[in-house]
Design an enzyme around this catalytic site. Structure first.
Site, PDB file in Angstrom:
ATOM      1  N   HIS A 142     -28.521  20.922 -69.744  1.00 15.28           N
ATOM      2  CA  HIS A 142     -27.537  20.333 -68.827  1.00 15.28           C
ATOM      3  C   HIS A 142     -26.825  19.157 -69.493  1.00 15.28           C
ATOM      4  O   HIS A 142     -27.256  18.652 -70.538  1.00 15.28           O
ATOM      5  CB  HIS A 142     -28.208  19.880 -67.523  1.00 15.28           C
ATOM      6  CG  HIS A 142     -29.046  18.636 -67.646  1.00 15.28           C
ATOM      7  ND1 HIS A 142     -29.126  17.689 -66.659  1.00 15.28           N
ATOM      8  CD2 HIS A 142     -29.843  18.176 -68.661  1.00 15.28           C
ATOM      9  CE1 HIS A 142     -29.943  16.713 -67.035  1.00 15.28           C
ATOM     10  NE2 HIS A 142     -30.386  16.981 -68.245  1.00 15.28           N
ATOM     11  N   CYS A 145     -21.475  18.154 -65.915  1.00 15.69           N
ATOM     12  CA  CYS A 145     -22.541  19.134 -65.649  1.00 15.69           C
ATOM     13  C   CYS A 145     -21.996  20.509 -65.272  1.00 15.69           C
ATOM     14  O   CYS A 145     -22.411  21.531 -65.833  1.00 15.69           O
ATOM     15  CB  CYS A 145     -23.495  18.603 -64.575  1.00 15.69           C
ATOM     16  SG  CYS A 145     -22.777  18.435 -62.922  1.00 15.69           S
ATOM     17  N   HIS A 169     -25.317  18.077 -58.799  1.00 19.33           N
ATOM     18  CA  HIS A 169     -25.664  18.267 -60.206  1.00 19.33           C
ATOM     19  C   HIS A 169     -26.141  19.696 -60.416  1.00 19.33           C
ATOM     20  O   HIS A 169     -26.684  20.326 -59.505  1.00 19.33           O
ATOM     21  CB  HIS A 169     -26.757  17.285 -60.643  1.00 19.33           C
ATOM     22  CG  HIS A 169     -26.979  17.269 -62.129  1.00 19.33           C
ATOM     23  ND1 HIS A 169     -26.080  16.690 -63.005  1.00 19.33           N
ATOM     24  CD2 HIS A 169     -27.976  17.777 -62.907  1.00 19.33           C
ATOM     25  CE1 HIS A 169     -26.521  16.836 -64.252  1.00 19.33           C
ATOM     26  NE2 HIS A 169     -27.660  17.506 -64.220  1.00 19.33           N
TER      27      HIS A 169
END
Length: 373
Positions: free
Chosen positions: A343, A283, A331
């Site tokens: 993402h 990520c 994240h």
């Protein structure tokens, strides 16, 4: 996929995730399916908004499996960011150790040169018979010679004191550099151990999640995937129902457009923990490379992106900003507009578009923002 096609997909997907008019646009589903942009957990717009649920017992079982798998991958993602942070520290420590080694080598060369100068001064004193400068002055035959010798003696004494002082300072500096290098080595070894521990944790959690998923039959896996999509869509719908998009009207900066263009051109590439492209990403690796492509260097991990980059209020968010998720900032995704982010989700998934509100939002940071804020 080319950048132009990816950007069209972003616009189309944004309409779906933005739920303009309060509903998912049917035409969005057609576009998404046709372009193949939203593979995986991207959207529930690709199927009936009211899927027929499996039997209650099976539903409870799958929901429990979903929670277990989600928990395992969340743990793996936290460990991935820990691994990334340790890897970055290792890189910096190695660089610093190399710099210290060069400084120590240069200092040792200077030390050797000073010792040679000190030796030359000692030799000069020996050649004068070892007579102190004061005694030599008393033996001067005339005033002019006396004054000249006095000046030379003063300069000689200053030179000796200067060399001795430089030797003392340089030796202290070298001792300090050596202590610093030793400390850096200790930190390096500690960070290497942290990397190894994080790597083990990641692999164990991913293996456990895969093993749990492998027990499911094909139909159960399909239902599990739909269940994941449903949970993401419900969270997104709740976020949108708050009216958040009414306040988000800012446009992307020029650098933000470049970052979005890079990020969306990676759609479909696999998530791999610790990866920063160009073929696979995690990520924060995706956001790092995207903003590098836009001419900005940002921190490697989502935690450091959250800690170091300027924060902006959700209502002031604009495309290109980074949304940090979960209370531990483990994240990150890039906002692309119309309620959507791009993402890299987790192992077993690909870079994709999804709803910006499909996960718990910690906050928003702006890579090209004012650092004084």
């Amino acid at each position: 996929m080319g950048s132009q096609g990816a950007q069209q997909g972003v616009r189309d997907a944004g309409e779906g995730w933005g739920l303009r008019g309060g509903r998912l646009a049917v035409c969005t589903a057609v576009v998404l399916c046709a372009t193949g942009l939203l593979g995986g957990t991207a959207t529930a717009a690709q199927r009936s908004p009211d899927p027929v649920p499996p039997p209650d017992g099976e539903a409870r079982h799958l929901d429990q499996v979903r929670k277990e798998i989600e928990g395992l991958y969340r743990t793996a993602e936290r460990a991935t960011e820990d691994y990334n942070a340790a890897e970055e520290r290792v890189r910096l420590q190695q660089k610093k150790i190399v710099q210290l080694a060069r400084t120590i080598d240069s200092g040792q060369q200077r030390l050797a040169a000073l010792k040679r100068r000190a030796g030359a001064l000692a030799s000069a004193q020996y050649r004068t018979g070892g007579i102190p400068p004061e005694a030599q002055l008393l033996l001067s035959p005339d005033p002019e010679t006396f004054l000249a010798n006095a000046d030379l003696a003063r300069k000689g004494q200053q030179a000796v004191k200067g060399v001795i002082s430089q030797l003392a300072h340089l030796q202290n500096d070298l001792q300090g550099y050596a202590r610093d290098a030793s400390h850096r080595w200790e930190q390096l070894e500690a960070d290497l151990r942290k990397k190894d521990a994080a790597r083990t944790e990641i692999n164990n959690r991913i293996d456990a999640a895969k093993e749990l998923e492998s027990r499911l039959a094909a139909k159960e896996k399909e239902r599990l995937r739909k269940l994941e999509d449903d949970q993401a869509l419900l969270a997104q719908q709740k976020w949108l129902d708050s009216g958040v998009l009414r306040d988000i009207t800012s446009k992307a900066s020029e650098q933000g457009k470049k970052a979005i263009s890079y990020a969306t051109s990676q759609i479909g590439k696999d998530y791999v923990w610790g990866a920063v492209g160009p073929d696979t990403f995690d990520c924060s690796g995706l956001t790092l490379r995207s903003w590098q492509a836009a001419g900005r260097t940002i921190p490697r991990t989502s935690q450091e992106q959250w800690r170091q980059l300027p924060r902006v209020a959700l209502k002031d968010m604009r495309p290109g900003d980074l949304i940090i998720y979960f209370s531990d900032a483990s994240h990150v995704g890039m906002y692309v507009g119309d309620g959507a982010i791009v993402h890299a989700p987790r192992p077993g998934r690909q870079v994709t578009l999804t709803g910006a509100g499909s996960m718990p939002i910690l906050g928003v940071v702006r890579p090209d923002g004012d650092r004084a804020r």
